[in-house]
Scaffold this motif. Structure first.
Motif, PDB file in Angstrom:
ATOM      1  N   LYS A  17      43.803  45.096  38.372  1.00 30.07           N
ATOM      2  CA  LYS A  17      45.186  45.455  38.695  1.00 30.07           C
ATOM      3  C   LYS A  17      46.102  44.237  38.675  1.00 30.07           C
ATOM      4  CE  LYS A  17      44.160  49.621  41.292  1.00 30.07           C
ATOM      5  NZ  LYS A  17      44.414  50.394  42.475  1.00 30.07           N
ATOM      6  N   GLY A  18      45.923  43.382  37.668  1.00 29.85           N
ATOM      7  CA  GLY A  18      46.785  42.225  37.503  1.00 29.85           C
ATOM      8  C   GLY A  18      46.443  41.049  38.407  1.00 29.85           C
ATOM      9  N   MET A  19      45.426  41.193  39.233  1.00 32.13           N
ATOM     10  CA  MET A  19      45.025  40.113  40.131  1.00 32.13           C
ATOM     11  C   MET A  19      43.696  39.523  39.654  1.00 32.13           C
ATOM     12  SD  MET A  19      45.871  41.967  43.771  1.00 32.13           S
ATOM     13  CE  MET A  19      45.337  40.579  44.718  1.00 32.13           C
ATOM     14  N   ILE A  20      43.542  38.247  39.813  1.00 28.58           N
ATOM     15  CA  ILE A  20      42.280  37.606  39.452  1.00 28.58           C
ATOM     16  C   ILE A  20      41.292  37.812  40.591  1.00 28.58           C
ATOM     17  CG2 ILE A  20      41.117  35.416  39.002  1.00 28.58           C
ATOM     18  CD1 ILE A  20      43.601  34.492  37.564  1.00 28.58           C
ATOM     19  N   ARG A  21      40.134  38.322  40.223  1.00 27.78           N
ATOM     20  CA  ARG A  21      39.079  38.557  41.200  1.00 27.78           C
ATOM     21  C   ARG A  21      38.066  37.426  41.077  1.00 27.78           C
ATOM     22  NH1 ARG A  21      35.550  43.933  40.791  1.00 27.78           N
ATOM     23  NH2 ARG A  21      33.775  43.123  41.917  1.00 27.78           N
ATOM     24  N   LEU A  22      37.965  36.627  42.099  1.00 29.86           N
ATOM     25  CA  LEU A  22      37.112  35.452  42.122  1.00 29.86           C
ATOM     26  C   LEU A  22      35.641  35.858  42.110  1.00 29.86           C
ATOM     27  CD1 LEU A  22      37.267  32.311  42.534  1.00 29.86           C
ATOM     28  CD2 LEU A  22      37.004  32.782  44.971  1.00 29.86           C
ATOM     29  N   HIS A  23      34.867  35.211  41.241  1.00 24.53           N
ATOM     30  CA  HIS A  23      33.422  35.438  41.262  1.00 24.53           C
ATOM     31  C   HIS A  23      32.914  35.006  42.637  1.00 24.53           C
ATOM     32  CE1 HIS A  23      29.171  35.051  40.460  1.00 24.53           C
ATOM     33  NE2 HIS A  23      29.355  35.738  39.343  1.00 24.53           N
ATOM     34  N   PRO A  24      32.016  35.761  43.279  1.00 20.87           N
ATOM     35  CA  PRO A  24      31.589  35.421  44.637  1.00 20.87           C
ATOM     36  C   PRO A  24      30.957  34.033  44.766  1.00 20.87           C
ATOM     37  CG  PRO A  24      30.242  37.194  43.719  1.00 20.87           C
ATOM     38  CD  PRO A  24      31.384  36.973  42.785  1.00 20.87           C
ATOM     39  N   TYR A  25      30.365  33.524  43.694  1.00 20.22           N
ATOM     40  CA  TYR A  25      29.761  32.195  43.753  1.00 20.22           C
ATOM     41  C   TYR A  25      30.781  31.077  43.542  1.00 20.22           C
ATOM     42  CZ  TYR A  25      25.143  34.458  43.486  1.00 20.22           C
ATOM     43  OH  TYR A  25      24.023  35.218  43.721  1.00 20.22           O
ATOM     44  N   HIS A  26      32.004  31.423  43.175  1.00 17.00           N
ATOM     45  CA  HIS A  26      33.047  30.416  42.967  1.00 17.00           C
ATOM     46  C   HIS A  26      33.856  30.161  44.234  1.00 17.00           C
ATOM     47  CE1 HIS A  26      33.183  30.992  38.307  1.00 17.00           C
ATOM     48  NE2 HIS A  26      31.966  30.795  38.762  1.00 17.00           N
TER      49      HIS A  26
END
Length: 179
Positions: free
Chosen positions: A6-15
């Motif tokens: 939805k237009g937002m960057i979803r951070l990888h959990p390990y990052h």
């Protein structure tokens, strides 16, 4: 890999910065107490922070290694079994937890460690193998900004005994219903 939703960057959990600190503590100076602390903070920030969340498997792994190094074999074995159960189901929770680290390598070390602990074997640390250049870069940047205690120092090995625990003890008494 960071995904867009939805237009937002979803951070990888390990990052996440706290997970990066966890890996640095785990791989660089084996400060398993700090591993537990930073991952618990990360885990508590996630909604919902259930005990089935994959991060709890890493927390238990750190706790187990802390106990094993201090020759608490029963505590080490018990928590490593729980860690193995959770970490072997990472893909069932969220497939992203199987990316960027070598989960099979990790599980092999856990299995081998359980056999050693069961036989009161000598502590044998291992590293979490990173398979992503993106995560490796984040870890290097994180490590550059940290001041790590010397590996195998009393400050690392006996950390829980060397810190002020009055808040923890007070909280335990409060839960028991004591003033």
């Amino acid at each position: 890999m960071n995904l867009t939703w939805k237009g937002m960057i979803r951070l990888h959990p390990y990052h996440h910065p706290l997970f990066c600190k966890f890996i640095v503590y785990f791989n660089c100076n084996q400060d398993y107490f700090e591993c537990h602390e930073v991952l618990e903070e990360y885990w508590k920030s996630i909604t919902p922070c259930t005990k089935e969340h994959p991060l709890t498997g890493f927390i238990q792994l750190s706790t187990s290694l802390y106990h094993w190094r201090r020759a608490n074999f029963s505590g080490a074995y018990r928590t490593m079994v729980k860690a193995e159960q959770k970490l072997s189901r990472l893909s069932q929770y969220d497939n992203r937890y199987t990316e960027e680290i070598d989960v099979n390598h990790l599980l092999e070390h856990i299995h081998s460690s359980l056999k050693k602990i069961e036989n009161a074997g000598t502590f044998s640390p291992f590293v979490i193998k990173v398979t992503s250049s993106n995560l490796s870069t984040l870890l290097q940047t994180t490590a550059d900004g940290m001041q790590l205690l010397p590996m195998n120092s009393d400050a690392v090995i006996h950390k829980h005994m060397l810190r002020d625990r009055s808040d923890i003890l007070a909280e335990r008494e409060k839960k028991k219903g004591r003033p």
